[in-house]
Motif scaffolding. Structure first.
Motif, PDB file in Angstrom:
ATOM      1  N   GLY A  14     -14.824 -65.040  32.019  1.00  0.00           N
ATOM      2  CA  GLY A  14     -14.347 -65.496  32.540  1.00  0.00           C
ATOM      3  C   GLY A  14     -13.028 -65.376  31.417  1.00  0.00           C
ATOM      4  O   GLY A  14     -11.480 -65.800  31.379  1.00  0.00           O
ATOM      5  N   VAL A  15     -13.090 -64.550  30.408  1.00  0.00           N
ATOM      6  CA  VAL A  15     -12.345 -63.906  29.831  1.00  0.00           C
ATOM      7  C   VAL A  15     -11.860 -61.876  30.578  1.00  0.00           C
ATOM      8  O   VAL A  15     -11.357 -61.845  30.577  1.00  0.00           O
ATOM      9  CB  VAL A  15     -13.083 -62.810  28.283  1.00  0.00           C
ATOM     10  CG1 VAL A  15     -12.217 -61.863  27.871  1.00  0.00           C
ATOM     11  CG2 VAL A  15     -12.809 -64.874  27.697  1.00  0.00           C
ATOM     12  N   ARG A  43     -12.122 -61.527  33.764  1.00  0.00           N
ATOM     13  CA  ARG A  43     -11.451 -61.374  35.075  1.00  0.00           C
ATOM     14  C   ARG A  43      -9.831 -60.614  34.790  1.00  0.00           C
ATOM     15  O   ARG A  43      -8.990 -60.723  35.457  1.00  0.00           O
ATOM     16  CB  ARG A  43     -11.904 -62.614  35.790  1.00  0.00           C
ATOM     17  CG  ARG A  43     -13.560 -62.941  36.879  1.00  0.00           C
ATOM     18  CD  ARG A  43     -13.604 -63.519  37.264  1.00  0.00           C
ATOM     19  NE  ARG A  43     -14.511 -64.552  37.576  1.00  0.00           N
ATOM     20  CZ  ARG A  43     -15.721 -64.628  37.400  1.00  0.00           C
ATOM     21  NH1 ARG A  43     -15.117 -65.553  35.537  1.00  0.00           N
ATOM     22  NH2 ARG A  43     -16.499 -65.164  37.508  1.00  0.00           N
TER      23      ARG A  43
END
Length: 327
Positions: A247-248, A250
């Motif tokens: 999630g970080v 990307r």
């Protein structure tokens, strides 16, 4: 010295990382090689891999069918190695790995000659990764044009000119930490580029059954983190690992992709969400190095031969010395 087979093999992408080793392996097998590439002036160094006149570069661009046709004419076998790891300019996954693969396959079909197509483990037409999807579509189009085409799917390649271990070893030389996308849990089966080149030559030599999809992985299955640990051990440096949840990673990759050299792209983040190892089906059916009677090289047997320059004092670093974060 190998006996001249009088077989002419056209190699698309012969001037690239894998290509130079394939050209050498084919030359050692006694074939004549036509190296088809966009910049033949950058491929003349390959001529030293064979005898005088055995290797001849020729200009070809997969976007122009007439140049593909010219490169294939009168050949006895075609090898397609063309592929890109990230997109830039007019080099798009679809144009190179899908449309380009189709152009080469259809040219081979028109001339009624054999085809060896190098794809990649993870090729999947339905993948969310544009890289993997384009590889999967390319494979399908190749098989539709040449049903007896042989497809080789290697895992991540390593060797003296690789863009993986060299890149991270250089990063470790400059940075106190190394990023681990997804915590570094993705599994790989790194394979020595020379071993894959030998496999390509064996297909051309008709030493293995054609019309199959072979998956080529090295003798070790390692996580991304374990590969980084092995690399750091060899270059004798200690570095911190910085886990980056997907999630970080990307949104970070969305920014980094615009930097020179594109250290990380959103598509590569997607690829890291899936293991890159030989499938159970390929192992069960013998569609691996086993069919080629090739014992693949280990990382430990090859990496020290070219990563030594990243040690604190290069080849003169005292054995057993590990640098701290300040070096």
């Amino acid at each position: 010295m190998a006996i001249d087979t009088n077989k002419l093999v056209t190699v698309f992408g012969g001037s690239g990382f894998l290509g130079r080793y394939v050209v050498h392996a084919l030359a050692q097998s006694g074939h004549r090689i036509r190296v088809a590439c966009r910049r033949p002036d950058l491929a003349y160094h390959l001529q030293t891999a064979g005898r005088l006149g055995q290797i001849q570069p020729i200009q070809a661009n997969l976007r122009y069918p007439w140049s593909v046709e010219r490169a294939v004419a009168d050949a006895d076998h075609v090898v397609n190695l063309v592929g890109i790891l990230s997109e830039s300019g007019r080099q798009r996954f679809s144009s190179v790995q899908t449309d380009g693969a189709q152009a080469v396959a259809e040219a081979a079909a028109r001339h009624g000659i054999g085809l060896t197509h190098v794809s990649a483990i993870g090729a999947d037409e339905n993948s969310n990764s544009r890289y993997a999807s384009s590889k999967g579509k390319g494979e399908r189009l190749v098989r539709e044009a040449v049903p007896q085409a042989t497809i080789l799917r290697p895992s991540i390649l390593f060797g003296i000119e690789d863009e993986f271990f060299n890149r991270f070893a250089n990063m470790a030389r400059l940075s106190p930490f190394l990023p681990l996308v997804g915590g570094g849990k993705t599994l790989f089966q790194p394979v020595y580029v020379h071993d894959v080149a030998r496999a390509v030559a064996e297909v051309v030599n008709e030493a293995v059954p054609t019309g199959r999809i072979y998956e080529l992985g090295g003798p070790e299955v390692l996580s991304f983190r374990e590969m980084m640990e092995e690399m750091l051990r060899i270059i004798e440096r200690r570095r911190l690992f910085l886990p980056l949840p997907f999630g970080v990673a990307r949104p970070l990759a969305s920014v980094l992709q615009f930097l020179p050299g594109a250290p990380l792209t959103p598509d590569q983040v997607i690829q890291l969400g899936k293991d890159n190892i030989v499938s159970d089906a390929a192992r069960a059916e013998g569609r691996t190095f086993e069919s080629f009677n090739i014992q693949p090289n280990t990382l430990d047997g090859v990496l020290p031969t070219y990563l030594v320059r990243f040690r604190p004092q290069g080849q003169f670093t005292r054995p057993g010395t590990i640098a701290d974060h300040s070096e």
